[in-house]
Design a protein around this motif. Structure first.
Motif, short mmCIF file in Angstrom:
data_model
loop_
_atom_site.label_atom_id
_atom_site.label_comp_id
_atom_site.label_asym_id
_atom_site.label_seq_id
_atom_site.Cartn_x
_atom_site.Cartn_y
_atom_site.Cartn_z
N HIS A 24 35.42 39.62 34.02
CA HIS A 24 35.19 40.49 35.17
C HIS A 24 35.45 39.72 36.25
O HIS A 24 36.18 40.17 37.15
CB HIS A 24 33.51 41.02 35.23
CG HIS A 24 33.37 41.84 34.26
ND1 HIS A 24 32.20 42.18 33.69
CD2 HIS A 24 34.28 43.00 33.86
CE1 HIS A 24 32.33 43.58 32.89
NE2 HIS A 24 33.62 43.87 33.03
N LYS A 25 35.31 38.32 36.29
CA LYS A 25 35.59 37.53 37.48
C LYS A 25 37.15 37.44 37.22
O LYS A 25 37.73 37.56 38.62
CB LYS A 25 35.07 36.25 37.25
CG LYS A 25 35.02 35.42 38.55
CD LYS A 25 34.27 34.17 38.75
CE LYS A 25 34.20 33.32 40.08
NZ LYS A 25 33.53 33.86 41.04
N ILE A 26 37.86 37.20 36.45
CA ILE A 26 39.14 37.02 36.27
C ILE A 26 39.84 38.46 36.68
O ILE A 26 40.60 38.25 37.47
CB ILE A 26 39.53 36.86 34.69
CG1 ILE A 26 39.07 35.14 34.54
CG2 ILE A 26 41.00 36.75 34.60
CD1 ILE A 26 39.41 34.69 33.17
N VAL A 30 42.54 39.18 39.70
CA VAL A 30 43.63 39.99 39.57
C VAL A 30 43.89 41.34 40.42
O VAL A 30 44.93 41.47 41.03
CB VAL A 30 43.75 40.54 38.11
CG1 VAL A 30 45.05 41.32 37.78
CG2 VAL A 30 43.94 39.37 36.98
N PHE A 31 42.72 41.99 40.30
CA PHE A 31 42.69 43.10 41.25
C PHE A 31 42.77 42.79 42.76
O PHE A 31 43.58 43.57 43.52
CB PHE A 31 41.65 44.12 41.20
CG PHE A 31 41.53 44.47 39.56
CD1 PHE A 31 42.58 44.99 39.03
CD2 PHE A 31 40.25 44.87 38.92
CE1 PHE A 31 42.59 45.69 37.64
CE2 PHE A 31 40.38 45.48 37.59
CZ PHE A 31 41.38 45.72 37.08
N VAL A 78 43.57 40.26 29.40
CA VAL A 78 43.43 40.41 30.91
C VAL A 78 44.52 41.60 31.34
O VAL A 78 45.51 41.62 30.96
CB VAL A 78 43.75 39.19 31.82
CG1 VAL A 78 43.80 39.40 33.33
CG2 VAL A 78 42.74 37.99 31.63
N HIS A 79 44.04 42.45 32.00
CA HIS A 79 44.76 43.82 32.18
C HIS A 79 45.22 43.81 33.90
O HIS A 79 44.32 43.28 34.78
CB HIS A 79 43.71 44.99 32.28
CG HIS A 79 43.48 45.21 30.89
ND1 HIS A 79 44.00 46.05 29.92
CD2 HIS A 79 42.46 44.75 30.08
CE1 HIS A 79 43.49 45.96 28.61
NE2 HIS A 79 42.43 45.24 28.80
N THR A 80 46.64 44.19 33.77
CA THR A 80 46.95 44.30 35.13
C THR A 80 46.97 45.71 35.78
O THR A 80 47.20 45.94 37.09
CB THR A 80 48.39 43.68 35.23
OG1 THR A 80 49.33 44.40 34.32
CG2 THR A 80 48.54 42.27 34.87
N ASP A 81 46.80 46.46 34.74
CA ASP A 81 46.73 47.87 35.06
C ASP A 81 45.41 48.39 35.19
O ASP A 81 44.50 48.32 34.25
CB ASP A 81 47.45 48.88 33.65
CG ASP A 81 47.29 50.44 34.18
OD1 ASP A 81 46.50 50.88 34.71
OD2 ASP A 81 48.28 50.97 33.59
N PRO A 82 44.87 48.81 36.47
CA PRO A 82 43.44 48.81 36.57
C PRO A 82 42.88 50.01 35.69
O PRO A 82 41.80 50.00 35.33
CB PRO A 82 43.47 49.32 38.20
CG PRO A 82 44.47 48.86 38.75
CD PRO A 82 45.80 48.72 37.74
N VAL A 83 43.69 51.27 35.45
CA VAL A 83 43.17 52.30 34.72
C VAL A 83 42.93 51.77 33.22
O VAL A 83 42.12 52.32 32.56
CB VAL A 83 44.21 53.29 34.78
CG1 VAL A 83 43.74 54.51 33.88
CG2 VAL A 83 44.34 54.08 35.96
#
Length: 151
Positions: A24-26, A30-31, A78-83
């Motif tokens: 979650h911190k990562i 990213v967000f 790790v996701h770069t797409d928020p959805v």
């Protein structure tokens, strides 16, 4: 021995939740880098909240005479797409609540641990509802409109 099973369950939480919290911190970083400050703030706060439960579980293991371990956990994406991240995080909540319920059931005779785990369960359930609500909102207003609300 009952305490051994409880300690084992608490250790499982310490291992998995510390990994989840770091994720979650990562994701918050990213967000934030993508300009989604509301999502970044949400997951940065989530990190702090989860680490407080890790601390409480560690304290309870020690209270019960157990030895805390720093166990390895497999890497998570790790996701770069928020959805896609919200979908992933929702599934983690669904799976985690099922596992947590079993640990709670095993601690029902230890009221101190039971109360701790019950509080953690309620917190995780709120996270599950938030994720579901976000996906419902995305479906209703569209991804682009939802993303604008996350700025």
């Amino acid at each position: 021995m009952a305490n051994d099973r409880i300690i084992e369950g608490l250790q499982l939480i310490v291992t998995n939740l510390s990994q989840q919290a770091l994720g979650h911190k990562i994701q918050a970083k990213v967000f934030a880098g993508q300009g989604f400050s509301k999502l970044a703030d949400k997951y940065a706060e989530h990190y702090d909240e989860e680490m407080s439960y890790v601390d409480r579980c560690i304290d309870r293991i020690l209270d019960l005479g157990g030895i805390v371990e720093n166990q390895a956990k497999p890497a998570h994406p790790v996701h770069t797409d928020p959805v896609e991240w919200v979908k992933h995080d929702l599934q983690v909540s669904i799976d985690g609540l099922a596992a947590l319920k079993q640990i709670i059931d095993g601690a029902k005779d230890d009221l101190t641990t039971y109360d701790l785990l019950k509080d953690y369960y309620k917190d995780e359930e709120e996270d599950l509802y938030w994720g579901q609500a976000q996906l419902d909102l995305i479906e209703r207003i569209g991804v682009q409109n939802w993303l604008v609300h996350q700025l």
